[in-house]
Scaffold this active site. Structure first.
Site, PDB file in Angstrom:
ATOM      1  N   GLU A   1      -3.441  10.853   3.329  1.00 27.25           N
ATOM      2  CA  GLU A   1      -4.411  10.534   4.372  1.00 27.25           C
ATOM      3  C   GLU A   1      -4.545  11.819   5.163  1.00 27.25           C
ATOM      4  OE1 GLU A   1      -4.724   6.304   5.847  1.00 27.25           O
ATOM      5  OE2 GLU A   1      -2.610   6.755   6.028  1.00 27.25           O
TER       6      GLU A   1
ATOM      7  N   ASP B   1       0.272   5.054   0.600  1.00 24.00           N
ATOM      8  CA  ASP B   1      -0.656   6.119   0.974  1.00 24.00           C
ATOM      9  C   ASP B   1      -0.119   7.452   0.474  1.00 24.00           C
ATOM     10  OD1 ASP B   1      -2.334   4.353   2.255  1.00 24.00           O
ATOM     11  OD2 ASP B   1      -1.308   4.563   4.167  1.00 24.00           O
TER      12      ASP B   1
ATOM     13  N   GLU C   1       0.842  -1.197   0.000  1.00 24.67           N
ATOM     14  CA  GLU C   1       0.000   0.000   0.000  1.00 24.67           C
ATOM     15  C   GLU C   1       0.879   1.248   0.000  1.00 24.67           C
ATOM     16  OE1 GLU C   1      -2.562   0.107   3.422  1.00 24.67           O
ATOM     17  OE2 GLU C   1      -3.097   2.201   3.128  1.00 24.67           O
TER      18      GLU C   1
ATOM     19  N   HIS D   1       3.838   1.659   2.686  1.00 22.36           N
ATOM     20  CA  HIS D   1       3.703   0.485   3.570  1.00 22.36           C
ATOM     21  C   HIS D   1       4.071  -0.755   2.756  1.00 22.36           C
ATOM     22  CE1 HIS D   1       0.986   2.226   6.819  1.00 22.36           C
ATOM     23  NE2 HIS D   1       0.592   3.008   5.842  1.00 22.36           N
TER      24      HIS D   1
END
Ligand SMILES: *[C@@H]1O[C@H](CO)[C@@H](O)[C@H](O)[C@H]1NC(C)=O
Ligand SMILES: *[C@@H]1O[C@H](CO)[C@@H](O)[C@H](O)[C@H]1NC(C)=O
Ligand SMILES: *[C@@H]1O[C@H](CO)[C@@H](O)[C@H](O)[C@H]1NC(C)=O
Ligand SMILES: *[C@@H]1O[C@H](CO)[C@@H](O)[C@H](O)[C@H]1NC(C)=O
Length: 514
Positions: A237, A234, A232, A248
């Site tokens: 956020e 990101d 993942e 991640h």
């Protein structure tokens, strides 16, 4: 960074269901959302086939033979779903009423996600994916590329998260890999992320009904024996108070179904993925006046977020070495904030050095390094990832990891604990779902392509008279105006500054006449 679990909340007053066949009560019509592909040489071209699809977890799931719910509230029907395989056979995912039931609307290149939508049912949050066609997700190969979008977070208070990120999902939602999945990307199947979420109702062609435990604080969600793990990235956020970008990595490629303790039920670090990530949150990294209402990046108005995925050899065949962030607001390019933490250099981007220095300075577990760091994030970025856009509240830890002090029992003056100005008592789902029901986020003007090709704006550092960072090249012999660009990776414009100014290197990608 922290659990995305329990983000699924759909209260059908009558009932809710979920399945892996296809239901036909409501026709599935994906809302259109155009975006742009850009190159240095050719500029940007509009992708008008773009559209979004709602994740399968939010959908009504009912029997293939009629309209009896397979899943009601937060419980599976034991007769229709005695086990995951039978359940996937018996149950169908239906089409979605995007605006009426879910508060999802598009207009041109913009997508708005409402937080709470009340119709005959009450829907909380949503998660959508960008599509390339009616049956395939758009895949993004991120290496040596730049991803840019505009966002309006002004209506996202403490406790909410408007997230835009990439997950390493299958382009067809797992339709061809798992033959018992008949719904596929058209119905938003195949989600996974680095938290190995166990609230996913169907994973790898089977229902997650075995061992399903209804959530104690969520009338619509629960967790099953299985989780859906994958890499993942990101990109964003955020709410109006705080923002983070966070790779991640995982030690697996693509979706990997975990079960039991391998889903992190004993320790969050027992999974194949890095649940914490290596986050860059400007407030947490020591610049408390950078991001927020009325601050340098003013969250009371729309702004542009630019993210560059740079490689070791400036080629898409290289490996990910740095993830840079820029903002553009009201025509001005705003460089990312610089780290101001004892024991750390003034980093302004995510690199391997930044990540290890941050983990050391904050005394955090280095799950990022332990799961392969940027090198493993790089593999997913090369394979291609699916673009996810969502709005959610946090039934696990009230979003305090993003916008408040966390852990709440730690000394908030210790570096790394404070991440934003929200109270440690903020963000409880019951509170935000009633007090901030009208919250929403708008993502728009998505652009993707060569480094430096997706945004324009005058540089900050002075009043007016800006040059530009556009890719439109000027005659090489020309003289650049004060505050205009005069160098940087790929720059083909003027390198000589107007008299009274000189060319100053601000970073490898941008030099400015000052
Ligand atoms: C970039 O580096 C990779 C190895 O890291 C290599 O395979 C590739 O050929 C390089 N590309 C260019 C254009 O130099
Ligand atoms: C990185 O991922 C690969 C699989 O893609 C895995 O074999 C390797 O162990 C990972 N690296 C680390 C340090 O965990
Ligand atoms: C939400 O907006 C609607 C219509 O604009 C309004 O009637 C309602 O009072 C608002 N609710 C809250 C909690 O602000
Ligand atoms: C990549 O581009 C940067 C910025 O222009 C430059 O500093 C660096 O030397 C380049 N790296 C390679 C391997 O060409």
């Amino acid at each position: 960074m922290f659990p995305k679990s329990a983000l699924i909340s759909l209260t059908f007053l009558a009932a809710v269901v979920c399945g892996q066949q296809v239901g036909t009560n409501t026709a599935e019509t994906h809302p259109k959302m155009s975006w742009q592909k850009c190159t240095k040489s050719g500029g940007c071209t509009t992708q008008s086939a773009g559209a979004v699809v709602l994740d399968a977890n939010w959908r009504w799931v009912h029997t293939t033979t009629g309209y009896t719910n397979c899943y009601t509230g937060n419980t599976w029907d034991a007769t229709l779903c005695p086990d995951g395989a039978t359940c996937a056979k018996n149950c169908a995912l239906d089409g979605a009423d995007y605006s009426g039931t879910y508060g999802i609307t598009t207009s041109g290149n913009a997508l708005t996600l409402k937080f709470v939508t009340t119709s005959a049912n009450k829907n909380i949050g949503s998660r959508v994916y960008l599509m390339a066609s009616d049956t395939q997700y758009q895949m993004f190969k991120l290496l040596n590329q730049e991803f840019t979008f505009d966002v309006d977070v002004s209506n996202l208070p403490c406790g909410l998260n408007g997230a835009l990120y990439f997950s390493e999902m299958d382009a067809d939602g797992g339709l061809s890999k798992y033959t018992t999945n008949k719904a596929g990307a058209k119905y938003g199947t195949g989600y996974c992320d680095s938290q190995c979420p166990r609230d996913i109702k169907f994973i790898a062609g089977e229902a997650n009904s075995a061992g399903w435990t209804p959530a104690s604080n969520d009338a619509n969600a629960g967790t099953g024996n299985y989780g859906a793990c994958c890499n993942e990235m990101d990109v964003w956020e955020a709410n109006s108070v705080a923002a983070a970008y966070t790779p991640h990595p995982c030690t697996v490629s693509g979706l990997s179904r975990c079960s039991g303790t391998a889903c992190g039920t004993n320790s969050r670090y027992d999974t194949v993925c890095d649940p914490d990530g290596c986050d860059f949150n400007s407030y947490r990294m020591g610049d408390t006046s950078f991001y927020g209402k009325g601050l340098t990046v003013d969250t009371s108005q729309k702004f542009t977020v630019v993210t560059q995925f740079l490689t070791n050899n400036n080629s898409s065949s290289g490996t990910l070495s740095e993830i840079r962030r820029l903002y553009v607001q009201n025509g001005k390019v705003i460089q990312n904030s610089k780290v101001n933490i004892p024991g750390m250099s003034a980093y302004d981007s995510i690199t391997t050095d930044f990540c290890s220095a941050q983990k050391t300075a904050f005394g955090d577990t280095d799950s990022f390094g332990n799961k392969g760091g940027l090198a493993n994030m790089s593999k997913a970025a090369a394979n291609g990832m699916v673009l996810v856009m969502s709005v959610w509240d946090d039934h696990a830890v009230n979003m305090l990891w993003l916008d408040s002090s966390y852990p709440t029992d730690a000394d908030a003056s210790k570096p790394g604990i404070k991440r934003g100005t929200c109270a440690t008592t903020s963000g409880a789902p019951a509170d935000v779902e009633s007090a901030s029901a009208n919250a929403s986020v708008t993502y728009s003007n998505i652009r993707f392509g060569d480094i430096g090709s997706t945004y324009t704006g005058s540089s900050t550092g002075g009043g007016g008279g800006g040059g530009t960072t556009t890719t439109t090249s000027s005659a090489p012999s020309a003289t650049q105006v004060k505050y205009g660009q005069c160098g940087g990776q790929g720059w083909t414009g003027p390198t000589v500054c107007a008299s009274g100014s000189r060319c100053v290197v601000l970073n490898p990608y941008y030099s400015q006449c000052q």
